[in-house]
Design a protein around this motif. Sequence first.
Motif, PDB file in Angstrom:
ATOM      1  N   ASP A 146     -11.097  22.290   2.797  1.00  0.00           N
ATOM      2  CA  ASP A 146     -11.875  22.993   1.765  1.00  0.00           C
ATOM      3  C   ASP A 146     -11.077  23.204   0.479  1.00  0.00           C
ATOM      4  OD1 ASP A 146     -10.071  24.817   2.709  1.00  0.00           O
ATOM      5  OD2 ASP A 146     -11.523  26.396   3.143  1.00  0.00           O
ATOM      6  N   ASP A 147      -9.876  22.616   0.431  1.00  0.00           N
ATOM      7  CA  ASP A 147      -9.009  22.751  -0.742  1.00  0.00           C
ATOM      8  C   ASP A 147      -9.559  21.897  -1.887  1.00  0.00           C
ATOM      9  OD1 ASP A 147      -6.749  22.803  -2.529  1.00  0.00           O
ATOM     10  OD2 ASP A 147      -5.511  23.308  -0.795  1.00  0.00           O
ATOM     11  N   GLU A 148      -9.499  22.400  -3.110  1.00  0.00           N
ATOM     12  CA  GLU A 148      -9.988  21.651  -4.263  1.00  0.00           C
ATOM     13  C   GLU A 148      -8.977  20.609  -4.742  1.00  0.00           C
ATOM     14  OE1 GLU A 148     -11.116  24.399  -7.285  1.00  0.00           O
ATOM     15  OE2 GLU A 148     -12.857  25.156  -6.174  1.00  0.00           O
ATOM     16  N   ARG A 149      -7.750  20.706  -4.305  1.00  0.00           N
ATOM     17  CA  ARG A 149      -6.750  19.722  -4.701  1.00  0.00           C
ATOM     18  C   ARG A 149      -7.012  18.382  -4.003  1.00  0.00           C
ATOM     19  NH1 ARG A 149      -1.442  22.230  -2.683  1.00  0.00           N
ATOM     20  NH2 ARG A 149      -2.892  22.837  -1.014  1.00  0.00           N
ATOM     21  N   THR A 150      -6.441  17.322  -4.560  1.00  0.00           N
ATOM     22  CA  THR A 150      -6.591  15.992  -3.973  1.00  0.00           C
ATOM     23  C   THR A 150      -6.001  15.953  -2.564  1.00  0.00           C
ATOM     24  OG1 THR A 150      -6.443  14.981  -6.159  1.00  0.00           O
ATOM     25  CG2 THR A 150      -6.008  13.552  -4.260  1.00  0.00           C
ATOM     26  N   ASN A 151      -6.710  15.322  -1.662  1.00  0.00           N
ATOM     27  CA  ASN A 151      -6.217  15.179  -0.287  1.00  0.00           C
ATOM     28  C   ASN A 151      -4.884  14.423  -0.302  1.00  0.00           C
ATOM     29  OD1 ASN A 151      -5.768  14.558   2.416  1.00  0.00           O
ATOM     30  ND2 ASN A 151      -7.916  14.170   2.842  1.00  0.00           N
ATOM     31  N   PRO A 152      -3.818  15.027   0.216  1.00  0.00           N
ATOM     32  CA  PRO A 152      -2.496  14.380   0.146  1.00  0.00           C
ATOM     33  C   PRO A 152      -2.242  13.381   1.270  1.00  0.00           C
ATOM     34  CG  PRO A 152      -2.295  16.523   1.185  1.00  0.00           C
ATOM     35  CD  PRO A 152      -3.746  16.383   0.795  1.00  0.00           C
ATOM     36  N   TYR A 153      -3.208  13.165   2.140  1.00  0.00           N
ATOM     37  CA  TYR A 153      -2.988  12.348   3.339  1.00  0.00           C
ATOM     38  C   TYR A 153      -2.307  11.003   3.054  1.00  0.00           C
ATOM     39  CZ  TYR A 153      -4.200   9.670   7.573  1.00  0.00           C
ATOM     40  OH  TYR A 153      -4.160   8.881   8.701  1.00  0.00           O
ATOM     41  N   PRO A 154      -2.830  10.156   2.140  1.00  0.00           N
ATOM     42  CA  PRO A 154      -2.148   8.871   1.919  1.00  0.00           C
ATOM     43  C   PRO A 154      -0.755   9.031   1.337  1.00  0.00           C
ATOM     44  CG  PRO A 154      -3.873   9.199   0.285  1.00  0.00           C
ATOM     45  CD  PRO A 154      -4.038  10.277   1.296  1.00  0.00           C
ATOM     46  N   PHE A 155      -0.545  10.056   0.521  1.00  0.00           N
ATOM     47  CA  PHE A 155       0.782  10.291  -0.054  1.00  0.00           C
ATOM     48  C   PHE A 155       1.768  10.727   1.031  1.00  0.00           C
ATOM     49  CE2 PHE A 155      -2.284  11.642  -3.433  1.00  0.00           C
ATOM     50  CZ  PHE A 155      -2.160  10.492  -4.209  1.00  0.00           C
ATOM     51  N   VAL A 165       4.658  15.137  -7.451  1.00  0.00           N
ATOM     52  CA  VAL A 165       6.090  15.405  -7.388  1.00  0.00           C
ATOM     53  C   VAL A 165       6.440  16.355  -6.244  1.00  0.00           C
ATOM     54  CG1 VAL A 165       6.011  17.350  -9.012  1.00  0.00           C
ATOM     55  CG2 VAL A 165       8.111  15.966  -8.806  1.00  0.00           C
ATOM     56  N   ASP A 166       5.517  17.250  -5.862  1.00  0.00           N
ATOM     57  CA  ASP A 166       5.821  18.186  -4.779  1.00  0.00           C
ATOM     58  C   ASP A 166       5.793  17.508  -3.412  1.00  0.00           C
ATOM     59  OD1 ASP A 166       3.074  17.806  -4.626  1.00  0.00           O
ATOM     60  OD2 ASP A 166       2.644  19.879  -4.079  1.00  0.00           O
ATOM     61  N   ILE A 167       5.443  16.233  -3.369  1.00  0.00           N
ATOM     62  CA  ILE A 167       5.538  15.440  -2.147  1.00  0.00           C
ATOM     63  C   ILE A 167       6.626  14.384  -2.293  1.00  0.00           C
ATOM     64  CG2 ILE A 167       4.340  13.732  -0.714  1.00  0.00           C
ATOM     65  CD1 ILE A 167       1.770  15.269  -1.163  1.00  0.00           C
ATOM     66  N   TRP A 198       0.844  -1.208   0.000  1.00  0.00           N
ATOM     67  CA  TRP A 198       0.000   0.000   0.000  1.00  0.00           C
ATOM     68  C   TRP A 198       0.873   1.248   0.000  1.00  0.00           C
ATOM     69  CZ3 TRP A 198      -0.840   4.415   2.759  1.00  0.00           C
ATOM     70  CH2 TRP A 198      -2.083   5.039   2.678  1.00  0.00           C
ATOM     71  N   LEU A 199       1.877   1.279   0.859  1.00  0.00           N
ATOM     72  CA  LEU A 199       2.776   2.432   0.935  1.00  0.00           C
ATOM     73  C   LEU A 199       3.534   2.630  -0.372  1.00  0.00           C
ATOM     74  CD1 LEU A 199       4.119   1.837   4.553  1.00  0.00           C
ATOM     75  CD2 LEU A 199       2.665   3.745   3.824  1.00  0.00           C
ATOM     76  N   GLN A 200       4.002   1.543  -0.967  1.00  0.00           N
ATOM     77  CA  GLN A 200       4.741   1.665  -2.227  1.00  0.00           C
ATOM     78  C   GLN A 200       3.834   2.177  -3.339  1.00  0.00           C
ATOM     79  OE1 GLN A 200       8.199   1.144  -2.560  1.00  0.00           O
ATOM     80  NE2 GLN A 200       7.682   2.323  -4.392  1.00  0.00           N
ATOM     81  N   ARG A 201       2.594   1.716  -3.365  1.00  0.00           N
ATOM     82  CA  ARG A 201       1.654   2.157  -4.395  1.00  0.00           C
ATOM     83  C   ARG A 201       1.430   3.668  -4.320  1.00  0.00           C
ATOM     84  NH1 ARG A 201      -1.668  -1.329  -3.304  1.00  0.00           N
ATOM     85  NH2 ARG A 201      -3.264  -0.249  -2.099  1.00  0.00           N
ATOM     86  N   TYR A 202       1.240   4.190  -3.118  1.00  0.00           N
ATOM     87  CA  TYR A 202       1.035   5.631  -2.968  1.00  0.00           C
ATOM     88  C   TYR A 202       2.330   6.409  -3.150  1.00  0.00           C
ATOM     89  CZ  TYR A 202      -3.872   5.378  -1.803  1.00  0.00           C
ATOM     90  OH  TYR A 202      -5.228   5.199  -1.892  1.00  0.00           O
ATOM     91  N   ARG A 203       3.447   5.782  -2.851  1.00  0.00           N
ATOM     92  CA  ARG A 203       4.741   6.431  -3.099  1.00  0.00           C
ATOM     93  C   ARG A 203       4.961   6.594  -4.606  1.00  0.00           C
ATOM     94  NH1 ARG A 203       7.672   2.818  -0.201  1.00  0.00           N
ATOM     95  NH2 ARG A 203       6.984   3.809   1.745  1.00  0.00           N
ATOM     96  N   ASP A 204       4.606   5.580  -5.351  1.00  0.00           N
ATOM     97  CA  ASP A 204       4.823   5.609  -6.803  1.00  0.00           C
ATOM     98  C   ASP A 204       3.956   6.650  -7.512  1.00  0.00           C
ATOM     99  OD1 ASP A 204       6.682   3.595  -6.590  1.00  0.00           O
ATOM    100  OD2 ASP A 204       5.280   1.986  -7.128  1.00  0.00           O
ATOM    101  N   CYS A 205       2.756   6.900  -6.990  1.00  0.00           N
ATOM    102  CA  CYS A 205       1.847   7.825  -7.684  1.00  0.00           C
ATOM    103  C   CYS A 205       1.704   9.162  -6.959  1.00  0.00           C
ATOM    104  CB  CYS A 205       0.475   7.176  -7.875  1.00  0.00           C
ATOM    105  SG  CYS A 205      -0.424   6.828  -6.360  1.00  0.00           S
ATOM    106  N   ALA A 206       2.573   9.435  -6.002  1.00  0.00           N
ATOM    107  CA  ALA A 206       2.489  10.693  -5.260  1.00  0.00           C
ATOM    108  C   ALA A 206       2.830  11.876  -6.147  1.00  0.00           C
ATOM    109  CB  ALA A 206       3.441  10.656  -4.066  1.00  0.00           C
TER     110      ALA A 206
END
Length: 314
Positions: free
Chosen positions: A220-229, A147-149, A137-145
Amino acid sequence: MSQTLPCFALHDGRAGNARQAEALAHWVGNTVSSITLRTAAPWRWLAPRVWPGAQHAFRPDLAGTLTEKPCIAIGCGRQAALATRLLRSDRVRSIQILDPRIDARHWDVVVVPAHDRLRGENVIVMQGSLNAIDDAWLQRYRDCAPVDIRAVGPLCAVLVGGPTADTPYDLEAVLDAIAQVRASFDGLIYVCTSSRTPADWSATIRSLTSQGDVRLWSFDDERTNPYPFLLACSTRIVCTADSVNMLSESCATALPVEYVGAARMRGRVAKFVRTLEDAKRVRALGSVDALQLTPLRESQRVAGDISQRLNALK
């Protein structure tokens, strides 16, 4: 048995209940469907007792949806407890997450955190809450995070929930935590708030982002929630101690985890935090106590125990 049956995750739509039901279904079943319950009054307010008319509590016909073939129904929360109790049969195995507040014998298995008091022959006790996090799970989110994360170097996630009766911290405690991290961490600080965070806190935190080493995502941000990343890519996690789910997910990584809001903590969250402290998995922000970085991954253990118990029911 559980390895060949489809799983249905039942919940009331609340994020914490949905995540736990879906996570356990992921670990137990070979196929998973998530169902947000539409519960009629007065059943949405009542404990899971089978009063006359209870079979009409859920719309559309929940039993008709799930009982066409054998399956496993996994529920989390009070509304789901009535659903999993009503569905239990020779064709449907019922699993309830969290204390249903009545006798556990009405379900095949009940899963509760250690800070709940319920115990019994069909009760499985876990530390914290259930989640889907493992190395894959961690690797999957690492791969698609983004670039600013993914490509910023050292990264500290500051995960902010919201004050509760048992964890009555304030905005000053959060701002002080960010200041402490800035003084001790040479890298980017990424603050991520949640639906529980008071709306006016984000504006104050956002003013810190002009300093360059702090970024903010607010609910309230329109960007994707970065929590899992952030869980996947950070090198350090600091989180407010108001959510067992957020603490459990943070500790499911192999990262150092520090918490904010220790001063007046009480109740079930406090008991859970003390357990994590005793295991040296978390420490209060500012503490120099050594940390054990072995991930807390109770979900796989609980799922294995459930599979054995359901197989024994054949």
